[in-house]
Design an enzyme around this catalytic site. Structure first.
Site, PDB file in Angstrom:
ATOM      1  CG  LEU A 150      -2.014  -0.962   1.235  1.00 57.30           C
ATOM      2  CD1 LEU A 150      -2.864  -1.064   2.551  1.00 57.30           C
ATOM      3  CD2 LEU A 150      -2.981  -1.077   0.204  1.00 57.30           C
ATOM      4  CG  ASN A 166      -0.754  -7.559   7.800  1.00 57.67           C
ATOM      5  OD1 ASN A 166      -1.630  -8.561   7.058  1.00 57.67           O
ATOM      6  ND2 ASN A 166       0.422  -7.812   7.888  1.00 57.67           N
ATOM      7  CG  HIS A 207       3.789 -11.640   9.274  1.00 58.42           C
ATOM      8  ND1 HIS A 207       3.727 -11.613   7.844  1.00 58.42           N
ATOM      9  CD2 HIS A 207       4.906 -12.372   9.695  1.00 58.42           C
ATOM     10  CE1 HIS A 207       5.012 -11.990   7.350  1.00 58.42           C
ATOM     11  NE2 HIS A 207       5.742 -12.651   8.598  1.00 58.42           N
ATOM     12  CD  GLU A 239      -2.436 -16.706   9.979  1.00 62.35           C
ATOM     13  OE1 GLU A 239      -1.665 -16.012   9.503  1.00 62.35           O
ATOM     14  OE2 GLU A 239      -3.169 -17.327   9.202  1.00 62.35           O
TER      15      GLU A 239
HETATM   16  C1  GRF Z   1      -2.429 -15.688   6.127  1.00 61.07           C
HETATM   17  O1  GRF Z   1      -1.412 -16.665   6.673  1.00 61.07           O
HETATM   18  C2  GRF Z   1      -1.839 -14.409   6.748  1.00 61.07           C
HETATM   19  O2  GRF Z   1      -1.266 -14.555   8.022  1.00 61.07           O
HETATM   20  C3  GRF Z   1      -1.118 -13.947   5.705  1.00 61.07           C
HETATM   21  O3  GRF Z   1      -2.022 -14.174   4.717  1.00 61.07           O
HETATM   22  C4  GRF Z   1      -2.601 -15.220   4.870  1.00 61.07           C
HETATM   23  C5  GRF Z   1      -4.223 -15.171   4.367  1.00 61.07           C
HETATM   24  O4  GRF Z   1      -4.768 -16.248   4.399  1.00 61.07           O
HETATM   25  N1  GRF Z   1      -0.993 -12.487   5.808  1.00 61.07           N
HETATM   26  P1  GRF Z   1      -6.309 -16.351   4.379  1.00 61.07           P
HETATM   27  O5  GRF Z   1      -6.475 -15.659   2.849  1.00 61.07           O
HETATM   28  O6  GRF Z   1      -6.970 -15.463   5.467  1.00 61.07           O
HETATM   29  O7  GRF Z   1      -6.647 -17.835   4.195  1.00 61.07           O
END
Ligand code: GRF
Length: 203
Positions: free
Chosen positions: A86, A100, A102, A167
């Site tokens: 961006l 974000n 990660h 995540e």
């Molecule tokens: C995730 O592993 C996130 O950490 C990274 O990109 C991936 C996105 O996966 N930034 P999804 O599209 O949410 O399945």
């Protein structure tokens, strides 16, 4: 405050956010025909596609992106698989309101293939980081982290699954906390309101 999720891949984080009951007002993808767009539609969230090839420059792409988000009245942005750099003006536009997720414990293993980087290094513990977005690559102030062990018997797939499940637990919690104004960026520092930083482990 209205939220957008920026996507470009499988949309598993978007799905976790929506399954957690978190209201999302619009989803925007930089790729067509990705599963993330199906997820948005399944949950009845407006889904937009902005293809980079339709714009003469990165700056023009971002002008269109901001215009679309502004049209929806978006105040905050969660990036989830949006693999586009961006422009600083875009980041300023949403400063302190763009985050974000990660798949590593930053500042270790920024950039692409973070899970494989940690697996191949190999480290014993990796994890997931949610951070505010700044002009660098995965360098913004860290909001929350959750550690994930790498066991000797793990395949890369095993680790990938464990990271993604982590995540999917952590990101919705952080978005919810932001929606409830329990965390904010103040003078470039992350401030958790109500005391403590229980988010060191993300639990
Ligand atoms: C995730 O592993 C996130 O950490 C990274 O990109 C991936 C996105 O996966 N930034 P999804 O599209 O949410 O399945």
């Amino acid at each position: 405050m209205k939220w957008a999720v920026l996507v470009g891949g499988t949309g598993s984080n978007l799905q976790a956010i929506l399954q957690a009951g978190i209201p999302i007002d619009v989803v925007l993808s930089h790729k067509a025909n990705v599963r993330a767009l199906d997820v948005a539609r399944e949950f009845g969230v407006p889904a937009l596609v902005l293809l980079p090839k339709d714009f003469a420059s990165r700056a023009e792409y971002d002008v269109a992106l901001c215009r679309e988000l502004d049209n929806f009245g978006v105040g905050a942005v969660a990036m989830a698989g949006f693999l586009r750099w961006l422009q600083p003006t875009t980041i300023r536009h949403f400063e302190g309101r763009i985050i974000n997720v990660h798949p590593s414990l930053l500042p270790s293993f920024p950039g692409l293939n973070a899970i494989a980087q940690a697996y191949q290094h190999p480290v014993k513990i990796t994890g997931v980081t949610v951070h505010f977005v700044d002009d660098g690559q995965d360098t913004g102030p860290i909001i929350a982290q959750s550690a994930v062990p790498i066991w000797p018997s793990d395949t890369l797939d095993d680790l990938t699954g464990r990271i993604h499940r982590t995540e999917h637990r952590l990101y919705p919690k952080v978005i919810q906390a932001m929606q409830e104004d329990r965390v904010a960026l103040e003078n470039n520092r992350v401030v958790w309101k109500g005391g403590g930083d229980q988010w060191a482990s993300g639990h």
